[in-house]
Every structure is written in C-alpha cells, then in structure tokens.
Design a protein around this motif. Structure first.
Motif, PDB file in Angstrom:
ATOM      1  N   UNK A 369       0.532  -1.384   0.158  1.00 27.66           N
ATOM      2  CA  UNK A 369       0.013  -0.528   0.184  1.00 27.66           C
ATOM      3  C   UNK A 369       0.922   0.580   0.276  1.00 27.66           C
ATOM      4  N   UNK A 370       2.106   1.237   1.015  1.00 23.69           N
ATOM      5  CA  UNK A 370       3.335   2.404   1.072  1.00 23.69           C
ATOM      6  C   UNK A 370       3.051   2.674  -0.969  1.00 23.69           C
ATOM      7  N   UNK A 371       3.314   1.469  -1.766  1.00 25.10           N
ATOM      8  CA  UNK A 371       3.736   1.221  -2.843  1.00 25.10           C
ATOM      9  C   UNK A 371       2.971   2.354  -4.046  1.00 25.10           C
ATOM     10  N   UNK A 372       2.164   2.015  -3.234  1.00 24.28           N
ATOM     11  CA  UNK A 372       0.860   2.347  -5.047  1.00 24.28           C
ATOM     12  C   UNK A 372       0.341   3.412  -4.204  1.00 24.28           C
ATOM     13  N   UNK A 373       0.459   4.242  -3.059  1.00 26.95           N
ATOM     14  CA  UNK A 373       0.143   5.435  -2.323  1.00 26.95           C
ATOM     15  C   UNK A 373       1.425   6.407  -2.185  1.00 26.95           C
ATOM     16  N   UNK A 374       2.368   5.741  -3.162  1.00 27.53           N
ATOM     17  CA  UNK A 374       4.054   6.735  -2.872  1.00 27.53           C
ATOM     18  C   UNK A 374       4.622   7.321  -2.140  1.00 27.53           C
ATOM     19  N   UNK A 375       4.194   6.357  -0.898  1.00 21.88           N
ATOM     20  CA  UNK A 375       4.765   6.888   0.142  1.00 21.88           C
ATOM     21  C   UNK A 375       6.147   6.527   0.375  1.00 21.88           C
ATOM     22  N   UNK A 376       7.086   6.750   2.053  1.00 23.04           N
ATOM     23  CA  UNK A 376       8.226   6.645   1.780  1.00 23.04           C
ATOM     24  C   UNK A 376       7.447   4.350   2.586  1.00 23.04           C
ATOM     25  N   UNK A 377       8.576   3.472   2.688  1.00 20.57           N
ATOM     26  CA  UNK A 377       7.782   2.379   3.591  1.00 20.57           C
ATOM     27  C   UNK A 377       9.065   2.276   5.579  1.00 20.57           C
ATOM     28  N   UNK A 378       9.938   3.148   4.968  1.00 22.57           N
ATOM     29  CA  UNK A 378      10.771   3.455   6.237  1.00 22.57           C
ATOM     30  C   UNK A 378      10.166   4.763   6.850  1.00 22.57           C
ATOM     31  N   UNK A 379       9.271   4.960   6.836  1.00 26.15           N
ATOM     32  CA  UNK A 379       9.555   6.387   7.364  1.00 26.15           C
ATOM     33  C   UNK A 379       8.169   6.780   8.415  1.00 26.15           C
ATOM     34  N   UNK A 380       7.730   6.545   9.223  1.00 24.09           N
ATOM     35  CA  UNK A 380       6.491   6.870   9.916  1.00 24.09           C
ATOM     36  C   UNK A 380       5.613   7.930   9.839  1.00 24.09           C
TER      37      UNK A 380
END
Length: 462
Positions: A369-380
């Motif tokens: 979901x982070x990939x689809x949303x364009x967010x950083x999966x290592x930064x909460x």
C-alpha cells in the motif's frame, strides 16, 4: 564542420546542377542576397548534399525532380519561402538537418513521392515546419518541431503521410493538421505539447490516430469534424490538460486515457519529453529511476510494434514519441510477482525479499500500500492519511499530502464502518497537498471520511 568553405552568391544561385547525376556537394557555407536559391536541381539521380549551411535565400534548396537524393546534416535558415522545396522527385531523404527562421521549412509538392523526412529539427519557421501539398506522399519520422507556425501540415486532395514519433512543441498553429487531404495518413506515436491544437483533422477520411500524447494545447488536444471520422482508426491516445481534450466529432476511442503523462526532459533531440518511469528513463547522462511512473508506459495499442523498446518493455508500446524506440522508458520489473517493482523494493527496503503485507515502519500501512500511495515504507511519518480538516460555507473538507502520478478518491460512512460510499473520485494529485470539500454533506448528519490512492481502479491503498 558544417560550411567549411564560404561562398557569398549574391543574387545568383549557389549551384545550378540541372539534371546531372552522382553529384556530392558538401562543406559549403553559402549566403545569398534574399533574391535567389542556394542549390537548384531539376532532375538526375544520386545527389548528395551534406554538412552545408544555406542562409538568406528565397529557397535554400530547390528540387524539381530526380531520384535517390540524400540531404543530411545541413543547416538551412532565413529563407523567405522554403528551406527545402521538393517540387518533384522520388526517394528523397532529408535527414538530420536543421531548418530555422524560414517561411516554411520543407514543402513537398504535387509530383513528389516516397519522401522520407526524418530526424530533423525545425525551429521558428513562421508559416509551417513541414507542408505536404497537391498529392505529395511520404513519411515524417522522428523530427523535433518547435515554435513554428503550424508544425506538420498535410493538405489538398491526394496528399498523405505516415507521421510517427515526432515531437511537436510550442507551435503557434496546430501541432499536426490534416486538411482536405487524401485517405491513408497515419498519425502514431507523436507527442504534441503546448500548440494551438495538438491534432486537427478536417474533411479527411481514413486516418489512423493511435498512441499519441496531446498535452497542454491551448485549443483542443484532438479535434476532428464528422466527415473525418469515416473509415478511421482511433484509440490508445492520451489527451490531458488541453482546453478540450477531445473536440467536435473526435472521441477518445478504445484504450485512450485522460491522465497526466508525466513527461520529463525537454523537446530537444535525444531526451524528448520522455515518460517518467520507476523502471528507468533515458536522459543525456544515462538511465535514471524516477519516483513516479507514467500511465502511458505499456499503454499503447497492443497491435502496434513494440520490440525496439529496451527491456523490460512489457511486450507493449508506450504512448508518445519514444514508443517503440530504443529511448523508450522502461516497464517496472517485478521478478517475484509481489506487486512491488524490484527497483522500488531495492531503493526503499534494500532487496527484493520484502513482503507486500509487512509493515516496515509500523505505520499501519503495509509495504504494498505504501508503494501504491507513493509514500516511504521506512518512514512512519510518510503515509496516506488526512492531515487537515474543517468547515467552509457549511461544507466539511479534508486535506492530505499528495504525490504526483496518483489519483485519489474520497469515501464516507455514517458511523466509520461499512458501507463506504463514494463522494469524490478520480481526483488528480495537486502536490504537495490535496483538498476535498464535500458539498453533498447534509447538515446535522455525521460523516466519517477515508481517502484512497490508486494507479487505476484495481490498485488501492487506504
């Protein structure tokens, strides 16, 4: 070097070669007085003109006939009528030339056939860059056409052309216009940006319009009158950000999209408006990885050629001028089939072994979901969530950080549980922040909202 030998020809032609054969004219810098033609050839075979400069003529080069004529690496500028006038002849090949500040860069006349105009640059030619008239036929391939009057114009009965892989940018007239011409013109794999109209077809049946990008044109992206829809093939185009994406009788057709194509680079040869790609994009300095991925990659007509694109290419051409070209932006490889491209996994998670359902930063958004949303999966702190809300004119609104290349939808529920009801859909990103105002909300009735990000209707991240 172009134009190593300088000749000032005054009011006389530079060379009048009549119908001679096997003539090679190279490395001349020729300047006229604005009253003559640089080179006149009435016929003959096997003429080669290369690395010359022509300036201040009525026409830089006039071809009245002939067969197998090659014009390569010439600079033709400041001609009051035509840079190159191909009045007649067959198998004429203008390639890798520059035409600047003429009235018309290249005109192709009624008795000319099998004319292949390829890899040229046309800049600031006041009337048109390329003009096929009076029944002329040929191909127009891989040209850069910038800041002219009309870009490419095919006009009058019998004229037609194969128009492929050209960039048409910033022309004050139409990028491409097909007017009262013959059937059979093919308009494929072109990128038309910031012209008057991207493509205009009038009183011309039997065209083939596929795999083109029309972006930010001040009139229409693609406009056609009703007679021009007869016997045509139309589809798999991207038209976005024009005053009218499709106008008059022009319709999207099968496979077309209205989404930001995410172009990068500029209009100059070698990196012409390439599609941004998380799989790899060609630049002057080599291949790079972008943070966003164009919806035009692997979106062309599956029936059209694609095999010239570098691997990985998805087995399908990109839409736009670099489709089926070695500079085409790459597909996103996903060697383990987990829905997350390899390059993205390596960039953010260190390897391709990451699990799509894992939550690397413990922000309640799984990696996929982070990939689809364009967010950083290592930064909460990087997640898809509302960061602002309020009431304006009695209407509730919500706001969230947005990412280029995503489309957003808003759903609401009366109690925070299912069912969730759509209230705003297909909203393009306006980075770095999007706002949605719910004008349909009913005063006194609670609404709970959630935001969805997507590449398309099948991939969603809450």
């Amino acid at each position: 070097k172009k134009g190593a030998v300088r000749i000032d020809t005054g009011s006389a032609p530079g060379f009048d070669i009549g119908t001679k054969t096997f003539i090679n004219i190279s490395d001349f810098d020729m300047a006229g007085s604005g009253l003559s033609t640089g080179i006149v050839a009435q016929g003959g075979t096997n003429l080669r003109l290369s690395r010359n400069e022509f300036r201040n003529y009525v026409s830089g080069i006039y071809l009245g006939g002939g067969i197998n004529i090659i014009l390569r690496d010439n600079l033709i500028e400041e001609c009051s009528d035509f840079g190159l006038n191909i009045f007649g002849g067959s198998s004429v090949f203008p390639a890798n030339n520059e035409f600047e500040n003429c009235n018309i860069g290249i005109t192709v006349g009624s008795t000319a056939s099998n004319i292949v105009v390829s890899g040229n640059v046309f800049l600031m030619n006041s009337n048109a860059a390329i003009d096929f008239v009076g029944g002329a036929t040929g191909e127009i391939l891989d040209n850069t056409v910038m800041m002219n009057g009309t870009g490419i114009r095919i006009q009058s009965i019998g004229s037609s052309a194969q128009i492929r892989n050209n960039v048409l940018y910033g022309n004050s007239g139409d990028g491409i216009s097909i007017i009262s011409a013959g059937a059979g013109s093919v308009i494929q794999q072109n990128t038309c940006v910031s012209n008057a109209n991207g493509l205009l077809i009038s009183s011309t049946a039997g065209t083939d319009v596929r795999n083109n990008i029309f972006l930010g044109n001040t009139g229409s992206g693609f406009s056609a009158d009703a007679p021009s829809t007869n016997s045509w093939i139309n589809g798999y185009n991207c038209s976005f950000g024009n005053t009218f994406n499709w106008n008059n009788a022009a319709v999207p057709g099968t496979g077309s999209i209205s989404a930001d194509p995410l172009l990068a680079g500029d209009a100059w040869p070698g990196a012409e408006f390439n599609l941004m790609s998380q799989g790899g994009r060609f630049t002057y300095n080599g291949w790079i990885i972008d943070g966003v991925h164009s919806p035009c990659i692997d979106a062309g007509d599956p029936a059209l050629p694609w095999s010239l694109e570098p691997m990985p290419n998805g087995g399908r051409a990109n839409i736009g001028s670099n489709g089926n070209r070695k500079e085409a932006s790459k597909s996103m490889p996903d060697s383990d089939g987990d829905g997350m491209p390899d390059a993205w996994e390596i960039q953010f998670l260190g390897s391709t072994n990451a699990m799509p359902g894992a939550d690397a930063d413990s922000d309640i958004m799984p990696n996929l979901e982070e990939y689809i949303a364009g967010t950083n999966p290592t930064n909460n702190f990087s997640l898809l969530a509302f960061s602002a809300n309020g009431i304006t004119n009695g209407n509730p609104w919500v706001g969230w950080p947005s990412v280029l290349g995503r489309i957003y939808s808003i759903e609401y529920s009366v109690d925070g549980f299912a069912p969730w009801i759509p209230t705003g859909s297909n909203m393009p990103a306006t980075p770095t922040f999007n706002v949605f105002e719910d004008t349909a909300a009913i005063p006194g009735i609670s609404r709970f909202y959630r935001v969805l990000a997507m590449f398309d209707s099948t991939n969603k991240a809450l």
